[in-house]
Enzyme design. Structure first.
Site, PDB file in Angstrom:
ATOM      1  N   TRP A 174       0.806  -1.078  -0.022  1.00 32.67           N
ATOM      2  CA  TRP A 174      -0.121   0.021   0.044  1.00 32.67           C
ATOM      3  C   TRP A 174       0.884   1.245   0.058  1.00 32.67           C
ATOM      4  O   TRP A 174       1.873   1.286   0.864  1.00 32.67           O
ATOM      5  CB  TRP A 174      -1.006   0.077   1.238  1.00 32.67           C
ATOM      6  CG  TRP A 174      -1.516   1.263   1.257  1.00 32.67           C
ATOM      7  CD1 TRP A 174      -2.525   2.114   0.385  1.00 32.67           C
ATOM      8  CD2 TRP A 174      -1.441   2.510   2.165  1.00 32.67           C
ATOM      9  NE1 TRP A 174      -2.678   3.109   0.771  1.00 32.67           N
ATOM     10  CE2 TRP A 174      -2.294   3.562   1.919  1.00 32.67           C
ATOM     11  CE3 TRP A 174      -0.582   2.458   3.340  1.00 32.67           C
ATOM     12  CZ2 TRP A 174      -2.141   4.913   2.579  1.00 32.67           C
ATOM     13  CZ3 TRP A 174      -0.561   3.898   4.052  1.00 32.67           C
ATOM     14  CH2 TRP A 174      -1.192   4.939   3.809  1.00 32.67           C
ATOM     15  N   GLU A 229      -2.951  -2.768  -2.675  1.00 30.05           N
ATOM     16  CA  GLU A 229      -4.256  -2.162  -2.024  1.00 30.05           C
ATOM     17  C   GLU A 229      -4.539  -0.964  -2.505  1.00 30.05           C
ATOM     18  O   GLU A 229      -3.867  -0.024  -2.553  1.00 30.05           O
ATOM     19  CB  GLU A 229      -3.652  -1.932  -0.481  1.00 30.05           C
ATOM     20  CG  GLU A 229      -4.889  -1.487   0.410  1.00 30.05           C
ATOM     21  CD  GLU A 229      -4.683  -1.695   1.684  1.00 30.05           C
ATOM     22  OE1 GLU A 229      -3.224  -1.722   2.303  1.00 30.05           O
ATOM     23  OE2 GLU A 229      -5.313  -1.093   2.591  1.00 30.05           O
ATOM     24  N   LYS A 262      -7.099   2.480  -2.535  1.00 31.57           N
ATOM     25  CA  LYS A 262      -7.784   3.508  -1.740  1.00 31.57           C
ATOM     26  C   LYS A 262      -8.242   4.585  -2.426  1.00 31.57           C
ATOM     27  O   LYS A 262      -7.952   4.810  -3.507  1.00 31.57           O
ATOM     28  CB  LYS A 262      -6.463   3.901  -0.800  1.00 31.57           C
ATOM     29  CG  LYS A 262      -7.046   4.708   0.465  1.00 31.57           C
ATOM     30  CD  LYS A 262      -5.774   4.861   1.403  1.00 31.57           C
ATOM     31  CE  LYS A 262      -6.216   5.698   2.446  1.00 31.57           C
ATOM     32  NZ  LYS A 262      -5.419   5.895   3.731  1.00 31.57           N
ATOM     33  N   ASP A 277      -9.604  -3.324   1.394  1.00 28.77           N
ATOM     34  CA  ASP A 277      -9.468  -2.694   2.595  1.00 28.77           C
ATOM     35  C   ASP A 277     -10.924  -2.201   2.879  1.00 28.77           C
ATOM     36  O   ASP A 277     -11.446  -1.191   2.017  1.00 28.77           O
ATOM     37  CB  ASP A 277      -8.573  -1.715   2.851  1.00 28.77           C
ATOM     38  CG  ASP A 277      -8.773  -1.182   4.228  1.00 28.77           C
ATOM     39  OD1 ASP A 277      -9.798  -0.545   4.664  1.00 28.77           O
ATOM     40  OD2 ASP A 277      -7.588  -0.869   5.109  1.00 28.77           O
ATOM     41  N   HIS A 332     -11.952   1.473   2.349  1.00 36.46           N
ATOM     42  CA  HIS A 332     -11.250   2.377   1.191  1.00 36.46           C
ATOM     43  C   HIS A 332     -12.233   2.721  -0.050  1.00 36.46           C
ATOM     44  O   HIS A 332     -11.562   2.892  -1.164  1.00 36.46           O
ATOM     45  CB  HIS A 332      -9.819   1.621   0.731  1.00 36.46           C
ATOM     46  CG  HIS A 332      -8.729   1.713   1.535  1.00 36.46           C
ATOM     47  ND1 HIS A 332      -7.637   1.346   1.358  1.00 36.46           N
ATOM     48  CD2 HIS A 332      -8.590   2.187   2.989  1.00 36.46           C
ATOM     49  CE1 HIS A 332      -6.725   1.494   2.462  1.00 36.46           C
ATOM     50  NE2 HIS A 332      -7.473   2.009   3.316  1.00 36.46           N
ATOM     51  N   HIS A 346      -8.449  -6.481   4.259  1.00 37.09           N
ATOM     52  CA  HIS A 346      -8.271  -5.849   5.313  1.00 37.09           C
ATOM     53  C   HIS A 346      -9.593  -5.108   5.942  1.00 37.09           C
ATOM     54  O   HIS A 346     -10.097  -4.175   5.473  1.00 37.09           O
ATOM     55  CB  HIS A 346      -7.487  -4.415   5.069  1.00 37.09           C
ATOM     56  CG  HIS A 346      -5.967  -4.498   4.668  1.00 37.09           C
ATOM     57  ND1 HIS A 346      -5.082  -3.557   4.642  1.00 37.09           N
ATOM     58  CD2 HIS A 346      -5.275  -5.744   4.936  1.00 37.09           C
ATOM     59  CE1 HIS A 346      -4.012  -4.154   4.504  1.00 37.09           C
ATOM     60  NE2 HIS A 346      -4.131  -5.255   4.670  1.00 37.09           N
ATOM     61  N   ASP A 373     -11.797   7.046   6.131  1.00 32.58           N
ATOM     62  CA  ASP A 373     -11.104   5.608   6.454  1.00 32.58           C
ATOM     63  C   ASP A 373     -10.678   5.726   7.847  1.00 32.58           C
ATOM     64  O   ASP A 373      -9.330   5.843   8.091  1.00 32.58           O
ATOM     65  CB  ASP A 373     -10.081   5.467   5.597  1.00 32.58           C
ATOM     66  CG  ASP A 373      -9.544   4.194   5.725  1.00 32.58           C
ATOM     67  OD1 ASP A 373      -9.953   3.312   6.066  1.00 32.58           O
ATOM     68  OD2 ASP A 373      -8.145   4.295   5.048  1.00 32.58           O
ATOM     69  N   ASP A 411     -10.610   3.730  10.278  1.00 31.59           N
ATOM     70  CA  ASP A 411      -9.973   2.675  10.988  1.00 31.59           C
ATOM     71  C   ASP A 411     -10.431   2.355  12.404  1.00 31.59           C
ATOM     72  O   ASP A 411      -9.570   2.167  13.513  1.00 31.59           O
ATOM     73  CB  ASP A 411      -8.346   2.839  10.906  1.00 31.59           C
ATOM     74  CG  ASP A 411      -8.005   2.538   9.498  1.00 31.59           C
ATOM     75  OD1 ASP A 411      -8.180   1.595   9.105  1.00 31.59           O
ATOM     76  OD2 ASP A 411      -7.355   3.358   9.054  1.00 31.59           O
ATOM     77  N   ASP A 462      -7.311  -4.423   9.524  1.00 37.92           N
ATOM     78  CA  ASP A 462      -6.464  -3.202   9.477  1.00 37.92           C
ATOM     79  C   ASP A 462      -7.306  -2.085  10.307  1.00 37.92           C
ATOM     80  O   ASP A 462      -8.388  -1.601   9.485  1.00 37.92           O
ATOM     81  CB  ASP A 462      -6.184  -2.950   8.012  1.00 37.92           C
ATOM     82  CG  ASP A 462      -5.245  -1.608   7.948  1.00 37.92           C
ATOM     83  OD1 ASP A 462      -4.845  -1.299   9.100  1.00 37.92           O
ATOM     84  OD2 ASP A 462      -5.171  -1.213   6.779  1.00 37.92           O
TER      85      ASP A 462
END
Ligand code: RNT
Ligand code: ZN
Length: 417
Positions: free
Chosen positions: A185, A224, A226, A257, A260, A284, A292, A294, A324
């Site tokens: 990433w 990855e 995004k 992910d 993303h 992820h 994003d 997380d 993630d």
């Protein structure tokens, strides 16, 4: 709840699912053997051991809960604690910045397998397998563009870094007798409108072609995508379209992910599309809130749908499940347990879906029946099956892990400086 109660609840649940043709023991066995790759970076807010500096690259941790891991021993101790509270099979997902640099400064274009032999030995002792990530962020040469940088010197630095990381992953894979999954990433993007959208992507494509031209037998690379990073809202070089195209064309694993994509996008629905064109997926599993962000993964509809699509596509053998997220505002060990258990619950519930019946309804145009059964499945005694899985694996059942996390905090993390 005592063990007897857990067992008798399981017996009732087992019969209830058996009536729908589902074998709960089989689902539990599948859950036990499906590896989940734990991300090392929840333990220390994505700081790593290279330069102990704040994060850059469009990602952010917020919160200052005490007790983050500040060295390798602490990180290992935390991961061991986490795993002791979870049933199932685990891998550990490391970033390059978590190498054992022995007090020396090792720049990203100097790193090698020798900086990870300690990790490989530790993983072997603990019966864990390792996954890996190159690290483009939090470095003076990170800037806005790394592998897509028109400046050859900077670009070559990151190409060298990424090539070296693939060699590290290959050494890990060899040591563990199982391919190490290495994720790339890069944060490359721009804060404001650019007229060079095509150019940077063209450069990234060329850099990746160069990096991936070397065949390494004991690792697999994944890329990855995004949507955007903080401070890079206008443009992301490695967008979904870029990597969906690149991975499809070059037979490379796509990393999906869940944070993303556009907030209203149905991320689960990407699984059955991507799997027709890319060889495998890396997941992820995260929880975006407005962006994003997380947040800690939960057993919510999005996570449930994600795993449901994996199972419906019969794709567990083609998916690498990783987590993630990074929350620095709560007990970090607790954050691991909540998120990992959420992913396990979502996987288990997906495995308990009576697909034969649902598919028959669908084929025969019985759409009321399909919807009714899907709705009823939500309230079947699924929790009793998950409880039994934990009991069977000798780990805390239900909310019992709260006190274990509290004890570890009292004994260990609260004493850290
Ligand atoms: C960032 C990506 C990436 C990182 C980790 C630290 O948005 O999700 O996977 O979170 O590599
Ligand atoms: Zn990610």
């Amino acid at each position: 709840m005592n063990n007897k109660q857990i067992e008798s609840s399981y017996k009732v649940a087992k019969e209830r699912y058996a009536a729908l043709g589902i074998d709960t023991d089989k689902a539990i066995a599948q859950l036990e053997k499906t590896p989940i790759s734990l991300h090392c970076w929840q333990a220390d807010d994505v700081v790593g051991f290279e330069r102990n500096e704040a994060l850059s690259g469009g990602i952010q941790t917020t919160g200052n809960y005490p007790g983050r891991a500040t060295n390798i021993d602490q990180l290992r101790q935390d991961i061991e604690e986490v795993i002791s509270l979870l049933g199932g099979t685990f891998r550990l997902n490391l970033h390059e910045t978590y190498g054992e640099f022995g007090g020396k400064f090792v720049d990203r274009d100097q790193v090698g397998p020798e900086h990870f032999t300690g990790w490989m030995q530790w993983a072997k002792d603990k019966g864990l397998k390792l996954d890996f990530n190159s690290t483009s962020f939090s470095h003076p040469k990170s800037g806005y563009l790394t592998l897509s940088n028109p400046d050859k010197e900077i670009r070559d630095f990151w190409i060298e870094h990424t090539k070296r990381c693939r060699h590290i992953a290959d050494a890990m894979g060899k040591a563990q007798g199982d391919p190490c999954i290495m994720n790339i990433w890069i944060h490359d993007g721009l804060k404001d409108i650019t007229v060079e959208r095509y150019r940077y992507r063209q450069i990234l494509k060329e850099s990746l072609d160069d990096i991936l031209s070397e065949k390494l037998p004991d690792m697999k690379t994944c890329l990855e995508a995004k949507l955007f990073g903080i401070g890079m809202e206008a443009y992301t070089v490695g967008s979904h379209d870029f990597y969906a195209g690149y991975c499809s064309k070059n037979n490379v694993i796509y990393t999906l992910d869940t944070g993303h994509y556009e907030p209203t996008e149905n991320v689960a629905d990407m699984i059955p599309s991507l799997l027709l064109y890319v060889p495998e997926l890396m997941l992820h599993v995260s929880r975006p809130m407005h962006w994003d962000s997380d947040h800690v993964t939960l057993f919510d509809d999005k996570t449930r749908n994600l795993f449901a699509e994996l199972v419906r596509a019969n794709a567990l053998g083609r998916a690498h499940i990783g987590l993630d997220y990074f929350d620095a505002s709560i007990n970090r060990i607790g954050a691991y347990i909540i998120g990992t258990r959420a992913a396990q619950k979502a996987l288990l519930q997906a495995l308990l879906e009576p697909l034969d019946i649902l598919r028959k309804y669908e084929d025969e145009g019985q759409w009321f029946e399909r919807l009714a059964l899907l709705e009823e499945l939500k309230t079947l005694p699924f929790g009793a099956v998950y409880d039994y899985f934990n009991l069977k694996n000798n780990v805390p059942v239900g909310e019992d892990y709260i006190k274990d996390v509290q004890k570890y905090e009292a004994d260990v993390t609260s004493k850290r400086k």
